[in-house]
Design a protein around this motif. Structure first.
Motif, PDB file in Angstrom:
ATOM      1  N   VAL A  90      77.186  38.225  56.165  1.00  0.00           N
ATOM      2  CA  VAL A  90      77.028  39.615  55.736  1.00  0.00           C
ATOM      3  C   VAL A  90      77.348  40.583  56.878  1.00  0.00           C
ATOM      4  O   VAL A  90      77.774  41.715  56.658  1.00  0.00           O
ATOM      5  N   ILE A  91      77.168  40.114  58.135  1.00  0.00           N
ATOM      6  CA  ILE A  91      77.500  40.946  59.300  1.00  0.00           C
ATOM      7  C   ILE A  91      78.979  41.323  59.265  1.00  0.00           C
ATOM      8  O   ILE A  91      79.363  42.474  59.496  1.00  0.00           O
ATOM      9  N   GLY A  92      79.814  40.335  58.955  1.00  0.00           N
ATOM     10  CA  GLY A  92      81.245  40.585  58.881  1.00  0.00           C
ATOM     11  C   GLY A  92      81.614  41.543  57.762  1.00  0.00           C
ATOM     12  O   GLY A  92      82.466  42.425  57.929  1.00  0.00           O
ATOM     13  N   TYR A  93      80.948  41.378  56.599  1.00  0.00           N
ATOM     14  CA  TYR A  93      81.236  42.274  55.472  1.00  0.00           C
ATOM     15  C   TYR A  93      80.780  43.706  55.759  1.00  0.00           C
ATOM     16  O   TYR A  93      81.454  44.675  55.383  1.00  0.00           O
ATOM     17  N   MET A  94      79.625  43.843  56.439  1.00  0.00           N
ATOM     18  CA  MET A  94      79.176  45.185  56.842  1.00  0.00           C
ATOM     19  C   MET A  94      80.172  45.817  57.811  1.00  0.00           C
ATOM     20  O   MET A  94      80.474  47.014  57.730  1.00  0.00           O
ATOM     21  N   GLY A  95      80.690  44.997  58.732  1.00  0.00           N
ATOM     22  CA  GLY A  95      81.693  45.493  59.663  1.00  0.00           C
ATOM     23  C   GLY A  95      82.951  45.948  58.949  1.00  0.00           C
ATOM     24  O   GLY A  95      83.547  46.968  59.312  1.00  0.00           O
ATOM     25  N   LEU A  96      83.326  45.212  57.900  1.00  0.00           N
ATOM     26  CA  LEU A  96      84.501  45.570  57.111  1.00  0.00           C
ATOM     27  C   LEU A  96      84.317  46.929  56.442  1.00  0.00           C
ATOM     28  O   LEU A  96      85.211  47.784  56.474  1.00  0.00           O
ATOM     29  N   ILE A  97      83.142  47.151  55.853  1.00  0.00           N
ATOM     30  CA  ILE A  97      82.854  48.433  55.198  1.00  0.00           C
ATOM     31  C   ILE A  97      82.863  49.565  56.228  1.00  0.00           C
ATOM     32  O   ILE A  97      83.441  50.632  56.004  1.00  0.00           O
ATOM     33  N   ALA A  98      82.221  49.315  57.385  1.00  0.00           N
ATOM     34  CA  ALA A  98      82.197  50.334  58.445  1.00  0.00           C
ATOM     35  C   ALA A  98      83.606  50.663  58.902  1.00  0.00           C
ATOM     36  O   ALA A  98      83.949  51.834  59.125  1.00  0.00           O
ATOM     37  N   ILE A 387      74.150  53.989  60.616  1.00  0.00           N
ATOM     38  CA  ILE A 387      73.481  52.983  59.784  1.00  0.00           C
ATOM     39  C   ILE A 387      74.160  51.613  59.900  1.00  0.00           C
ATOM     40  O   ILE A 387      73.575  50.659  60.410  1.00  0.00           O
ATOM     41  N   LEU A 388      75.405  51.515  59.445  1.00  0.00           N
ATOM     42  CA  LEU A 388      76.063  50.204  59.387  1.00  0.00           C
ATOM     43  C   LEU A 388      76.262  49.581  60.770  1.00  0.00           C
ATOM     44  O   LEU A 388      75.968  48.384  60.963  1.00  0.00           O
ATOM     45  N   MET A 389      76.764  50.342  61.718  1.00  0.00           N
ATOM     46  CA  MET A 389      77.033  49.782  63.040  1.00  0.00           C
ATOM     47  C   MET A 389      75.750  49.406  63.794  1.00  0.00           C
ATOM     48  O   MET A 389      75.675  48.306  64.352  1.00  0.00           O
ATOM     49  N   PRO A 390      74.709  50.252  63.808  1.00  0.00           N
ATOM     50  CA  PRO A 390      73.458  49.813  64.446  1.00  0.00           C
ATOM     51  C   PRO A 390      72.842  48.586  63.772  1.00  0.00           C
ATOM     52  O   PRO A 390      72.374  47.676  64.459  1.00  0.00           O
ATOM     53  N   ILE A 391      72.838  48.540  62.432  1.00  0.00           N
ATOM     54  CA  ILE A 391      72.289  47.367  61.743  1.00  0.00           C
ATOM     55  C   ILE A 391      73.118  46.126  62.069  1.00  0.00           C
ATOM     56  O   ILE A 391      72.587  45.043  62.326  1.00  0.00           O
ATOM     57  N   GLY A 392      74.450  46.294  62.088  1.00  0.00           N
ATOM     58  CA  GLY A 392      75.317  45.187  62.479  1.00  0.00           C
ATOM     59  C   GLY A 392      75.004  44.708  63.880  1.00  0.00           C
ATOM     60  O   GLY A 392      74.964  43.495  64.143  1.00  0.00           O
ATOM     61  N   GLY A 393      74.753  45.652  64.799  1.00  0.00           N
ATOM     62  CA  GLY A 393      74.398  45.286  66.169  1.00  0.00           C
ATOM     63  C   GLY A 393      73.090  44.519  66.239  1.00  0.00           C
ATOM     64  O   GLY A 393      72.969  43.527  66.978  1.00  0.00           O
ATOM     65  N   ILE A 394      72.085  44.958  65.471  1.00  0.00           N
ATOM     66  CA  ILE A 394      70.798  44.256  65.429  1.00  0.00           C
ATOM     67  C   ILE A 394      70.988  42.820  64.936  1.00  0.00           C
ATOM     68  O   ILE A 394      70.470  41.860  65.530  1.00  0.00           O
ATOM     69  N   LEU A 395      71.736  42.654  63.855  1.00  0.00           N
ATOM     70  CA  LEU A 395      71.928  41.320  63.273  1.00  0.00           C
ATOM     71  C   LEU A 395      72.703  40.407  64.219  1.00  0.00           C
ATOM     72  O   LEU A 395      72.389  39.199  64.317  1.00  0.00           O
ATOM     73  N   ILE A 396      73.694  40.933  64.922  1.00  0.00           N
ATOM     74  CA  ILE A 396      74.436  40.124  65.891  1.00  0.00           C
ATOM     75  C   ILE A 396      73.506  39.662  67.012  1.00  0.00           C
ATOM     76  O   ILE A 396      73.548  38.501  67.439  1.00  0.00           O
ATOM     77  N   CYS A 397      72.646  40.568  67.485  1.00  0.00           N
ATOM     78  CA  CYS A 397      71.669  40.199  68.520  1.00  0.00           C
ATOM     79  C   CYS A 397      70.724  39.106  68.030  1.00  0.00           C
ATOM     80  O   CYS A 397      70.450  38.135  68.754  1.00  0.00           O
ATOM     81  N   LEU A 398      70.226  39.260  66.823  1.00  0.00           N
ATOM     82  CA  LEU A 398      69.312  38.254  66.271  1.00  0.00           C
ATOM     83  C   LEU A 398      70.014  36.908  66.114  1.00  0.00           C
ATOM     84  O   LEU A 398      69.426  35.851  66.380  1.00  0.00           O
TER      85      LEU A 398
END
Length: 451
Positions: A90-98, A387-398
């Motif tokens: 889902v991280i990749g798909y969020m990145g795609l939308i962003a 929204i999308l980029m910070p959440i993506g960053g959090i998920l990548i860190c996790l």
């Protein structure tokens, strides 16, 4: 890397291509106007801290994950995540939308830059009068046909380079264009700093008033750090997949970060002394560069020539960033759906062009289309950056901190033990496991008014 998969061909190529992604209109356009509207030097302090503690660690691990998988932003997590954990792609798909949302408005701004190249050549914006500069910019963005035309010129230009591939298109363009950009920015700084009253602009940029730091300012700084270093949107994951096996990822990422910060500061020194010298408003917003730069050049010998040259190089900066973001959906379509690079590029251009219409017309036909009080241009910017980029960053860190783990991190960032990056690796691991995701989450929730 498989023989059939394109990639960067040299260490210098890796550096300038990655730098080309990070150094774009975010430095020359977005950083100055956000600094101007968020308190000047106090915002700069928060931005530097956000870059060091938040953006740089995420950038390092994004590049690392991409190189480890040699795949696009979605497939990366399918390859590297445990088979039972289906959530991570889902991280990749969020990145795609962003990426799509960013390109929808970013190509519009790049279109303004391309338009100003020709306006500089014709002399139609050659004036030191703030009212005249404001009127010229307003005429451009409020003309629907002109705004869309220039956005489509940008899309056609970037699409042509993308179709040429990673090494012959993206890398070759970055090698030629990035060094020239630095030289012209330095020239512009020298001129701006010699203007009467220039030191007021320097004070605005470097003398902080910490009372101006709010939760909203911190969220904006984090969003800008992500935006400018092209992280949280799949870009560095994708570029990382083209990195050479022997590349020192932490060193390369740090060099890119420092160069990117240097360009931002140079842009600030080029713009804010001129802002104060000519009586412009530092909080003018997105139009700041387009009103200030013409005034700087109009006041100097051969100003019309240098003005045109500046906007040519601003177009170069925009191109590097657009190429990197556009490569996210192109790589995904090429690898996951087996599209030819040409077909993947054309489909990507079509989707971006579709979303770009309401964004480009936000100062004219779609100005009344608002959601949460934001027109399409501002809405796409807010959703992607805050929204999308910070959440993506959090998920990548996790993912890296709690799933991928320290042994794999050590293996990748030491290039299988070839590099002595022990302390750096431990610092990155501690940051992405505990500190960075916590900071992003707290700042994001506070900035959104949720805590």
């Amino acid at each position: 890397m498989s023989a059939s998969r394109d990639g960067f061909t040299s260490t210098f190529g890796v550096l300038v291509a990655t730098l080309g992604s990070a150094v774009g209109l975010g430095n020359i356009w977005k950083f100055p106007y956000m600094t101007g509207t968020n308190g000047g030097a106090s915002f700069l302090v928060v931005y530097v801290l956000a870059t060091l503690l938040v953006a740089l660690p995420v950038m390092i691990v994004e590049i690392m994950l991409g190189r480890a998988s040699r795949a696009n932003a979605v497939t990366t997590f399918e390859v590297l995540a445990p088979k039972k954990q289906r959530f991570w792609p889902v991280i990749g798909y969020m990145g795609l939308i962003a990426a799509v949302l960013i390109l929808a408005f970013y190509t519009g701004v790049a279109g303004w830059v391309f338009a100003y190249i020709f306006k500089s050549i014709t002399g139609s914006i050659h004036s030191t009068d703030p009212a005249s500069a404001k009127a010229a910019f307003g005429a451009l963005v409020s003309n629907p046909l002109e705004a869309l035309f220039w956005q489509w010129v940008v899309l056609a230009w970037a699409g042509t380079i993308i179709m040429m591939g990673v090494s012959k298109g993206i890398e070759a363009a970055a090698k030629k264009l990035m060094p020239i950009l630095f030289l012209l920015l330095i020239l512009l700084c020298i001129r701006s700093l010699t203007l009467p009253g220039a030191m007021e602009g320097v004070k605005f940029l470097f003398a902080p008033d910490f009372s101006k730091i709010t939760a909203s300012v911190m969220l904006t700084a984090v969003g800008l750090a992500f935006f400018k270093l092209s992280i949280g949107m799949g870009t560095m994951l994708t570029y990382g997949s083209y990195f050479r096996t022997e590349q020192n990822i932490p060193l390369t990422a740090t060099r890119v970060m420092l160069a990117d910060l240097s360009v931002s500061l140079l842009a600030g020194l080029a713009i804010f002394p001129a802002v104060f010298s000519f009586g412009f408003e530092p909080a003018a917003g997105p139009s700041l560069v387009f009103m200030t730069i013409p005034a700087v050049f109009a006041s100097m010998p051969f100003g019309q020539f240098f003005m045109a040259l500046f906007f040519v190089l601003a177009a170069i900066a925009a191109t590097g960033a657009i190429l990197s973001i556009m490569e996210v959906p192109v790589a995904m379509l090429s690898e996951r759906f087996k599209f030819s690079r040409k077909k993947a590029t054309l489909l990507t251009l079509g989707v971006i062009g579709l979303f770009g219409i309401p964004a480009s017309l936000s100062s004219s036909l779609t100005a009344s289309w608002t959601l949460f009080g934001l027109n399409p241009f501002d809405l796409f910017d807010y959703i992607s950056s805050n929204i999308l980029m910070p959440i993506g960053g959090i998920l990548i860190c996790l993912f890296v901190g709690w799933v991928y783990g320290l042994p794999q991190l050590q293996k990748q960032l030491s290039n299988d033990g070839q590099l002595n990056n022990g302390l750096v690796i431990k610092a990155v691991f501690i940051l992405v496991r505990y500190i960075t995701p916590t900071l992003i989450l707290v700042i994001m929730l506070k900035g959104l008014g949720l805590i």
